[in-house]
Design a protein around this motif. Structure first.
Motif, PDB file in Angstrom:
ATOM      1  N   UNK A   1      -0.962  -4.780  -3.940  1.00 15.73           N
ATOM      2  CA  UNK A   1      -1.723  -4.088  -4.893  1.00 15.73           C
ATOM      3  C   UNK A   1      -1.088  -3.919  -6.459  1.00 15.73           C
ATOM      4  N   UNK A   2      -1.865  -4.307  -7.126  1.00 15.94           N
ATOM      5  CA  UNK A   2      -1.102  -4.616  -8.451  1.00 15.94           C
ATOM      6  C   UNK A   2      -1.643  -3.576  -9.313  1.00 15.94           C
ATOM      7  N   UNK A   3      -2.260  -2.524  -8.901  1.00 16.43           N
ATOM      8  CA  UNK A   3      -2.705  -1.382 -10.025  1.00 16.43           C
ATOM      9  C   UNK A   3      -1.517  -0.322  -9.943  1.00 16.43           C
ATOM     10  N   UNK A  10       1.156  13.559  -9.530  1.00 17.93           N
ATOM     11  CA  UNK A  10       1.790  14.236  -8.374  1.00 17.93           C
ATOM     12  C   UNK A  10       3.067  14.953  -8.417  1.00 17.93           C
TER      13      UNK A  10
ATOM     14  N   UNK B 111      -7.973  -0.169  -7.907  1.00 16.29           N
ATOM     15  CA  UNK B 111      -7.041  -1.146  -7.117  1.00 16.29           C
ATOM     16  C   UNK B 111      -7.631  -2.145  -6.221  1.00 16.29           C
ATOM     17  N   UNK B 112      -7.093  -3.428  -6.449  1.00 13.68           N
ATOM     18  CA  UNK B 112      -7.508  -4.332  -5.507  1.00 13.68           C
ATOM     19  C   UNK B 112      -6.520  -4.812  -4.428  1.00 13.68           C
ATOM     20  N   UNK B 113      -7.223  -5.079  -3.316  1.00 12.89           N
ATOM     21  CA  UNK B 113      -6.346  -5.077  -2.184  1.00 12.89           C
ATOM     22  C   UNK B 113      -6.645  -5.957  -1.248  1.00 12.89           C
ATOM     23  N   UNK B 194      -1.699   1.235   2.817  1.00  6.66           N
ATOM     24  CA  UNK B 194      -1.350   0.620   1.672  1.00  6.66           C
ATOM     25  C   UNK B 194      -1.826   1.474   0.450  1.00  6.66           C
ATOM     26  N   UNK B 195      -2.940   1.959   0.529  1.00  9.31           N
ATOM     27  CA  UNK B 195      -3.584   2.810  -0.688  1.00  9.31           C
ATOM     28  C   UNK B 195      -2.877   4.263  -0.595  1.00  9.31           C
ATOM     29  N   UNK B 198       1.812   6.030   0.401  1.00  7.63           N
ATOM     30  CA  UNK B 198       2.856   6.300  -0.631  1.00  7.63           C
ATOM     31  C   UNK B 198       2.554   7.866  -1.098  1.00  7.63           C
ATOM     32  N   UNK B 199       1.327   8.488  -0.752  1.00  2.00           N
ATOM     33  CA  UNK B 199       1.166   9.718  -1.101  1.00  2.00           C
ATOM     34  C   UNK B 199       1.508  10.841  -0.290  1.00  2.00           C
TER      35      UNK B 199
END
Lengths: 240, 308
Positions: A1-3, A10, B111-113, B194-195, B198-199
């Motif tokens: 994921x590049x974004x 947060x 986001x591209x995944x 993946x998206x 991390x949250x």
């Protein structure tokens, strides 16, 4: 994921109107005229801009991202923004920072005179904070020593999310209401009836129960009351 | 009238066919842009099962030849929407919104995944069809400048080759393993992780409250309905064109690359012979002219004339 991820959102737990950062914005009313603006970060001026406010059929607001002004500018000239007022009404500038840590201040001058300084909000200004981190927050009005509480409940995955904006009037006698409960992702809009600074800070994390507000959003302040009255008058059907 | 006739029984050709079947190992890859997502794909095919039946009308019936896709990796490129909060209108007017709060987004762009879905060995299709026999003369480039005896001695003679030449082929998707559904769930879980992994928990809840179930969102982006088999069949067969590609590769294999039988030309009817104490006699090579193949129910017959 590049974004890239906006991690500042947060981390944000303290919001100060005199040090603007992500998730917070200042709304300032503007009359017809040319304004020159400076964006300060700490003691440094990190960017300049201009706002032109003209009269039109409808008032409008312009959103100004302070990160953009503080960022690289290809032609080196101040960025220009436009807003409109209508007869006997005002237009608005909405100052915010889309990312990064807090610390931005805005100074506006019109005809060479100080028109606005975000280090000290005036009556008619609004300060809005979007709270995403669940917990108990303290709201505090600097000079007046007013204190209130905001409970932010955790969003419920799987349930329909309805972002809302709750209005809190900041008057000499205190916050009205002085306690707000809402869901993560919603906003509180402080409408100032007197000059002050606003601070919202997370006091404790945990589950807070969100309560949805009853009735429409209410905007206070002299100019806003005028607009609200006119909006209501247009909504109301003419009497036979 | 032909000078030579060679007859091959169906069972002999069946054994040859099994050998040829095992030789097919083709790989291809590509990518395709669809409406809401893109797909990168890599596929290898091999053949299993199947048999041939000689027909009385000079054709060979190819029956139930399985195509196994291994490896088969499809990698969807997903464009996940930005997740934003704020943006409420705090001063509406009958003509629109006078003041709207700014929107704050978790990602700076959509986001591209890309998460690969490994379907190796889990999909099978089946080919049936009718084949004729195509005859081709192969001028071996390895014997350029050599005499026919030298080419024979070096093992690079010209040849007559006989290929199965499919007239029509029919391909059916016959099997999608039950585990594909579980694999798809695993893919979606990987994307979600993946998206959102991390949250913090509370932010994951907020994102899922804004977008709805993230797993459902990904299913929507991929356009996966209730019937996973139908979705996958459309994706592989129509969007990627995998089954057309498989047919093309099988056709090339049997019709152009791998003959079922080949005949050296000129054909050695007598080998080289060493005379005791004398010179070595060269082999006797006779040209094979105009070979013809006839398929009947019990056998395949190759007939040819010899001589110039």
């Amino acid at each position: 994921m590049s974004t890239l991820v906006n991690t500042a959102m947060l981390r944000a737990t303290v919001f100060e109107s005199d040090a603007l950062g992500v998730l917070a914005s200042i709304i300032h009313p503007l009359t017809v005229g040319e304004y020159e603006g400076e964006v300060h970060y700490g003691k440094a001026v990190v960017g300049t801009f201009g706002i032109t406010v003209t009269e039109d059929a409808e008032p409008s607001s312009v959103q100004i991202d302070l990160n953009v002004i503080a960022g690289p500018n290809a032609n080196g000239l101040p960025r220009k923004y436009r807003a409109t007022t209508a007869k006997e009404q005002v237009g608005y500038a909405v100052f915010y920072a889309s990312k990064g840590s807090r610390g931005f201040q805005v100074v506006l001058r019109g005809n060479g005179e100080l028109a606005f300084d975000s280090r000290r909000l005036q009556s008619g200004d609004m300060y809005a904070v979007t709270l995403i981190r669940p917990g108990r927050y303290k709201m505090h009005a600097g000079r007046n020593g007013l204190v209130g509480r905001i409970d932010v409940g955790r969003a419920k995955a799987g349930e329909k999310f309805e972002s809302e904006a709750r209005t809190v009037a900041v008057e000499e006698k205190g916050f009205s209401p002085d306690a707000v409960a809402m869901e993560s992702g919603s906003s509180v809009v402080f409408a100032l009836a007197s000059a002050t600074n606003i601070t919202v800070a997370l006091e404790g994390e945990g589950e807070a129960t969100a309560v949805r507000p009853a009735g429409p959003i209410r905007i206070l302040g002299r100019d806003h009351r005028d607009i609200e009255r006119r909006v209501e008058a247009k909504r109301r059907p003419a009497k036979e | 009238m032909a000078d030579v006739e060679i007859a091959l029984s169906e069972s002999t050709v069946q054994q040859v066919f099994r050998v040829l079947r095992g030789k097919l190992r083709e790989q291809a890859s590509g990518s395709v842009d669809l409406v809401h997502f893109s797909i990168d794909w890599t596929v290898g095919i091999r053949l299993e099962k199947g048999r041939i039946d000689f027909q009385s009308n000079n054709t060979v019936l190819l029956k139930e030849l399985d195509i196994v896709y291994d490896p088969l990796v499809v990698t969807p490129g997903l464009n996940i929407p930005k997740v934003c909060v704020g943006g409420n209108c705090i001063l509406p007017s009958p003509f629109g919104c006078i003041i709207r709060l700014p929107r704050y987004c978790f990602f700076e762009a959509d986001p591209d995944l890309k998460v690969p879905l490994d379907l190796s060995g889990l999909i099978r299709s089946e080919i049936s069809g009718t084949c004729g026999i195509r005859t081709e003369h192969f001028d071996d480039p390895g014997n350029a400048g050599m005499s026919v005896w030298q080419a024979h001695a070096q093992g690079v003679p010209d040849k007559w080759r006989f290929f199965l030449n499919p007239g029509w082929l029919d391909i059916d998707l016959i099997d999608i393993a039950d585990t594909v559904g579980a694999l798809l769930d695993k893919l979606i879980a990987a994307v979600v992780d993946t998206i959102l992994g991390w949250l913090p928990d509370w932010a994951q809840d907020l994102v899922e409250a804004i977008l709805g179930s993230f797993a459902d969102l990904i299913r929507d982006i991929l356009d996966i309905g209730d019937d996973i088999e139908e979705w996958l069949s459309n994706l592989l067969g129509i969007s990627i064109g995998l089954f057309d590609l498989a047919v093309q590769l099988v056709l090339q294999h049997f019709a152009k690359k791998t003959p079922i039988f080949e005949l050296e030309n000129p054909y050695p009817i007598m080998p080289a012979e060493a005379m005791s104490g004398g010179p070595v006699l060269v082999p006797v090579l006779v040209p094979v002219v105009d070979p013809k193949v006839v398929v009947t129910d019990p056998e395949l017959t190759i007939s040819a004339s010899i001589g110039v």
